[in-house]
Design a protein around this motif. Structure first.
Motif, PDB file in Angstrom:
ATOM      1  N   ARG A 121      17.098  44.615  11.152  1.00 46.19           N
ATOM      2  CA  ARG A 121      18.439  44.054  11.203  1.00 46.19           C
ATOM      3  C   ARG A 121      18.438  42.847  12.123  1.00 46.19           C
ATOM      4  N   ARG A 122      18.196  41.672  11.570  1.00 44.66           N
ATOM      5  CA  ARG A 122      18.116  40.475  12.407  1.00 44.66           C
ATOM      6  C   ARG A 122      18.950  39.360  11.792  1.00 44.66           C
ATOM      7  N   THR A 123      20.255  39.469  11.935  1.00 46.49           N
ATOM      8  CA  THR A 123      21.116  38.368  11.518  1.00 46.49           C
ATOM      9  C   THR A 123      21.087  37.290  12.595  1.00 46.49           C
ATOM     10  N   PRO A 124      21.334  36.037  12.225  1.00 45.62           N
ATOM     11  CA  PRO A 124      21.311  34.966  13.233  1.00 45.62           C
ATOM     12  C   PRO A 124      22.411  35.145  14.273  1.00 45.62           C
ATOM     13  N   TRP A 125      22.087  34.752  15.482  1.00 44.94           N
ATOM     14  CA  TRP A 125      23.040  34.705  16.581  1.00 44.94           C
ATOM     15  C   TRP A 125      23.362  33.253  16.884  1.00 44.94           C
ATOM     16  N   LEU A 126      24.580  33.014  17.328  1.00 45.49           N
ATOM     17  CA  LEU A 126      24.948  31.680  17.778  1.00 45.49           C
ATOM     18  C   LEU A 126      24.704  31.612  19.283  1.00 45.49           C
ATOM     19  N   VAL A 127      23.848  30.700  19.688  1.00 37.32           N
ATOM     20  CA  VAL A 127      23.542  30.512  21.104  1.00 37.32           C
ATOM     21  C   VAL A 127      24.179  29.209  21.559  1.00 37.32           C
ATOM     22  N   SER A 128      24.951  29.260  22.622  1.00 41.84           N
ATOM     23  CA  SER A 128      25.566  28.056  23.158  1.00 41.84           C
ATOM     24  C   SER A 128      25.404  28.045  24.671  1.00 41.84           C
ATOM     25  N   LEU A 129      25.296  26.856  25.241  1.00 42.02           N
ATOM     26  CA  LEU A 129      25.225  26.752  26.692  1.00 42.02           C
ATOM     27  C   LEU A 129      26.545  27.223  27.273  1.00 42.02           C
ATOM     28  N   ALA A 130      26.466  28.124  28.228  1.00 44.52           N
ATOM     29  CA  ALA A 130      27.664  28.799  28.733  1.00 44.52           C
ATOM     30  C   ALA A 130      28.480  27.889  29.631  1.00 44.52           C
ATOM     31  N   LYS A 131      29.749  28.197  29.728  1.00 39.07           N
ATOM     32  CA  LYS A 131      30.590  27.525  30.706  1.00 39.07           C
ATOM     33  C   LYS A 131      30.139  27.908  32.103  1.00 39.07           C
ATOM     34  N   GLU A 132      30.278  26.986  33.027  1.00 38.60           N
ATOM     35  CA  GLU A 132      29.893  27.275  34.403  1.00 38.60           C
ATOM     36  C   GLU A 132      30.898  28.243  35.023  1.00 38.60           C
ATOM     37  N   PRO A 133      30.441  29.157  35.885  1.00 42.01           N
ATOM     38  CA  PRO A 133      31.385  30.079  36.541  1.00 42.01           C
ATOM     39  C   PRO A 133      32.366  29.326  37.419  1.00 42.01           C
ATOM     40  N   LEU A 134      33.591  29.821  37.474  1.00 37.89           N
ATOM     41  CA  LEU A 134      34.612  29.183  38.292  1.00 37.89           C
ATOM     42  C   LEU A 134      34.393  29.497  39.769  1.00 37.89           C
ATOM     43  N   PRO A 135      34.780  28.594  40.643  1.00 42.15           N
ATOM     44  CA  PRO A 135      34.684  28.890  42.083  1.00 42.15           C
ATOM     45  C   PRO A 135      35.594  30.048  42.452  1.00 42.15           C
ATOM     46  N   ALA A 136      35.226  30.764  43.498  1.00 43.23           N
ATOM     47  CA  ALA A 136      36.049  31.882  43.961  1.00 43.23           C
ATOM     48  C   ALA A 136      37.430  31.386  44.345  1.00 43.23           C
ATOM     49  N   GLY A 137      38.455  32.133  43.939  1.00 47.17           N
ATOM     50  CA  GLY A 137      39.817  31.770  44.274  1.00 47.17           C
ATOM     51  C   GLY A 137      40.429  30.732  43.346  1.00 47.17           C
ATOM     52  N   ASP A 138      39.688  30.313  42.309  1.00 41.10           N
ATOM     53  CA  ASP A 138      40.205  29.296  41.389  1.00 41.10           C
ATOM     54  C   ASP A 138      39.947  29.749  39.960  1.00 41.10           C
ATOM     55  N   GLN A 139      40.401  30.964  39.644  1.00 39.99           N
ATOM     56  CA  GLN A 139      40.066  31.580  38.372  1.00 39.99           C
ATOM     57  C   GLN A 139      41.020  31.211  37.237  1.00 39.99           C
ATOM     58  N   GLN A 140      42.045  30.404  37.497  1.00 39.30           N
ATOM     59  CA  GLN A 140      42.994  30.051  36.451  1.00 39.30           C
ATOM     60  C   GLN A 140      42.690  28.710  35.801  1.00 39.30           C
TER      61      GLN A 140
END
Length: 484
Positions: A121-140
C-alpha cells in the motif's frame, strides 16, 4: 539484519521512530498539532519523543481484559490473531502505519517480519516544506515561509487522508527547496544550496555533488576573511552575488534518479538554470557533467524522465532528445528523436513526460484554453519510435484506467484496481514551475494541488481543505512515493 520497517539505529546514531508522534527529536516522524498521534507507541519511540506532549500509550492488556469480560464471543486479544490475518491487515496499511504495526507487540512484530519487504500500500504522499514554528507568546499571527526561507521540517500529507499531516525533520539541517522525488528518495536543496537525497522513512541521507560542482556556470564568492559568502554565475557577465541559501531556491528546475541508490549505482539527472542546462552525476561523484545547453532561444527544457534505460527530455517547444548515461563517457552522445517542435508554444503552460508500466512514453501537454473552465486543457500523446513522432491518444483511453501524479517528482502512475481511492483517468498535479511572463500574467491562479479529469476535461482542487499554501514561481511541494 532488522526487518525493513523495524526501528533501527544507523551509523549516525539516529533512531527511526516506529510511528508518527509529537517529537522534538532531530529526525523521524511526529504528528502535526492538528492531527491525531497513532495509538501505539514503541519503547524505542519513547526514548526519542517529547513525552511531555505525547499521548500516553494504550495498554493492550487493559483493553483486552475488558473485551474478555464482555462475553464468551469476545476475542482474548488482538495479539492472539493468527499470523495470516495479521499479514493481511499489514498489507492494507500505508508505510507509516506499518512502522507502528511492527512496534505493537511481539506477535505483530513477528507478522511484520514474516510479511517481508515494504507493504504494497504505497500511494503518493504530498511533501511540502513546513511553516516555521511561531515564537512563544505569538501563536495567533499567521506565518508562512518566505520564498527562500530555510525550514528544518517538511509536512507529509496522504491523498487518501488529506486532513492528517505528519512532520519529518531533516537530520542534516535545513532545506530551502524541494527539487525532486525519485525511487523513494526526496531530493532537497540544503542551506548551502547543495543537493541531498533523503529517505524520510529510514532517515538515510546521501549527498550529491555540491552546487560548486556545476563548474561551467557557478563559481564561489569569498569574503575579505577568505570565507565563502555566496555564489555567482560564471557563465554571465554579471557581478550579482547570491547568498549561500537563496541560489538553491531557484537554480534547480528538476532532478530525477535512474534508480534507488540503496539498490545499486544510480545517476542523478538535473535540469537547471531556468531550464537552459542539463547535467548529470553519479551518486558519489564530486562534480556535475554538463550534457546540453540552450543558448539565445525562447525555448527551455520542460521535463525529464528515466524511461527504459535512457533519460528523455522535452523542451517547451516540443523537441525531444534522450541520453544513455550508463557508459563511462564524460559527454555521452545525444540522440535526437524530435528535432522540430509543435504549434502550441505560445498557448502552452507546460509539458510532462510519463513512462508507463505498459512501456509507452507519453507526453502530457497542458495548454491555455479560454473555452475551458479554469482556462486549462490537457492533451495526451504517445511517442511512436518508428516515425519519431508524437501520436494523439484518446483521453478516455490514454491512461488505461490509471491515475498519474506529476510535478517536480519522477512521475507516479497507479492502477485504480489496486488503489481504488484514486480517480481513474485523472492526472494529479502539484504547482507547475513557471518560467515565462505570459503564463504568470495570464494564469497566475494555479497554486496548490489540482486534479484534471481527462474524461470530463475539468481541473479541480485535489484537496478540498486547500492542501497548503504554495508559491507559483518556485514550487515547494512534491509527490513522494515511500520506499524502504
Amino acid at each position: 539484519m532488522p526487518p525493513p520497517w523495524q526501528p533501527s539505529t544507523y551509523a549516525a546514531g539516529t533512531i527511526v521512530a516506529a510511528s508518527p508522534c509529537r517529537s522534538s527529536s532531530p529526525a523521524g516522524f511526529h504528528a502535526s498539532p492538528d492531527s491525531d498521534p497513532l495509538s501505539f507507541v514503541s519503547d524505542e519511540e519513547k526514548t526519542i519523543g517529547d513525552t511531555s506532549t505525547a499521548a500516553p500509550p494504550i495498554s493492550l492488556d487493559d483493553e483486552f481484559s475488558k473485551a474478555t469480560a464482555m462475553g464468551p464471543y469476545a476475542s482474548a486479544g488482538w495479539s492472539d490473531l493468527p499470523i495470516d490475518i495479521l499479514i493481511r491487515i499489514l498489507h492494507l496499511l500505508e508505510l507509516p502505519e506499518a512502522l507502528a504495526f511492527h512496534a505493537v507487540c511481539p506477535s505483530w512484530r513477528s507478522a511484520s517480519v514474516a510479511a517481508g519487504g515494504a507493504p504494497p500500500r504505497r500511494t503518493p504522499w504530498l511533501v511540502s516544506l513546513a511553516k516555521e514554528p511561531l515564537p512563544a507568546g505569538d501563536q495567533q499571527r499567521p506565518v508562512r515561509r518566505g520564498l527562500w526561507d530555510p525550514t528544518a521540517t517538511s509536512e507529509l500529507r496522504n491523498l487518501v487522508d488529506a486532513e492528517k499531516t505528519f512532520q519529518v525533520s531533516f537530520p542534516w539541517g535545513q532545506a530551502v527547496a524541494c527539487c525532486g522525488a525519485s525511487h523513494g528518495w526526496l531530493i532537497m536543496a540544503n542551506e548551502l544550496s547543495d543537493l541531498v537525497l533523503y529517505n524520510p522513512f529510514t532517515t538515510a541521507s546521501l549527498s550529491l555533488p555540491p552546487v560548486t560542482g556545476f563548474a561551467s556556470c557557478i563559481e564561489v564568492v569569498y569574503g575579505d576573511e577568505g570565507n565563502v559568502v555566496g555564489y555567482r554565475y560564471s557563465c554571465f557577465e554579471s557581478d550579482s552575488v547570491y547568498d549561500l541559501r537563496s541560489l538553491g531556491g531557484f537554480f534547480y528546475d528538476k532532478v530525477v534518479l535512474s534508480g534507488s541508490p540503496s539498490a545499486g549505482p544510480a545517476i542523478a539527472f538535473s535540469m537547471h538554470m531556468d531550464g537552459k542546462r542539463l547535467s548529470f552525476a553519479r551518486v558519489g561523484d564530486s562534480s556535475w557533467r554538463q550534457v546540453s545547453v540552450i543558448r539565445r532561444s525562447l525555448d527551455s527544457y520542460a521535463d525529464c524522465v528515466y524511461h527504459r534505460g535512457r533519460f528523455y527530455v522535452v523542451t517547451m517547444e516540443g523537441k525531444l532528445n534522450s541520453w544513455g548515461l550508463s557508459g563511462p563517457e564524460d559527454r555521452p552522445p545525444k540522440k535526437t528523436i524530435m528535432a522540430e517542435g509543435d504549434d502550441y508554444f505560445f498557448e502552452l503552460i507546460t509539458r510532462y513526460l510519463v513512462s508507463t508500466p505498459w512501456g509507452h512514453l507519453l507526453q502530457i501537454r497542458v495548454v491555455l484554453d479560454k473555452y475551458q473552465e479554469h482556462y486549462v486543457r490537457v492533451d495526451v500523446e504517445r511517442l511512436d519510435l518508428k516515425s519519431s513522432q508524437m501520436v494523439g491518444v484518446s483521453p478516455a483511453k490514454a491512461l488505461r484506467g490509471h491515475a498519474v501524479f506529476l510535478g517536480q517528482n519522477s512521475q507516479g502512475i497507479l492502477s485504480v484496481d489496486k488503489f481504488p481511492e484514486v480517480r481513474p483517468d485523472c492526472i494529479y498535479f502539484t504547482t507547475p514551475r513557471l518560467r515565462r511572463d505570459a503564463f504568470e500574467h495570464r494564469h497566475n491562479q494555479w497554486s496548490g494541488v489540482k486534479v484534471y479529469d481527462l474524461r470530463s476535461r475539468k481541473l479541480e482542487d485535489a484537496f478540498l481543505s486547500g492542501g497548503g499554501h504554495y508559491g507559483t514561481i518556485c514550487p515547494s511541494e512534491v509527490w513522494f512515493t515511500p520506499s524502504l
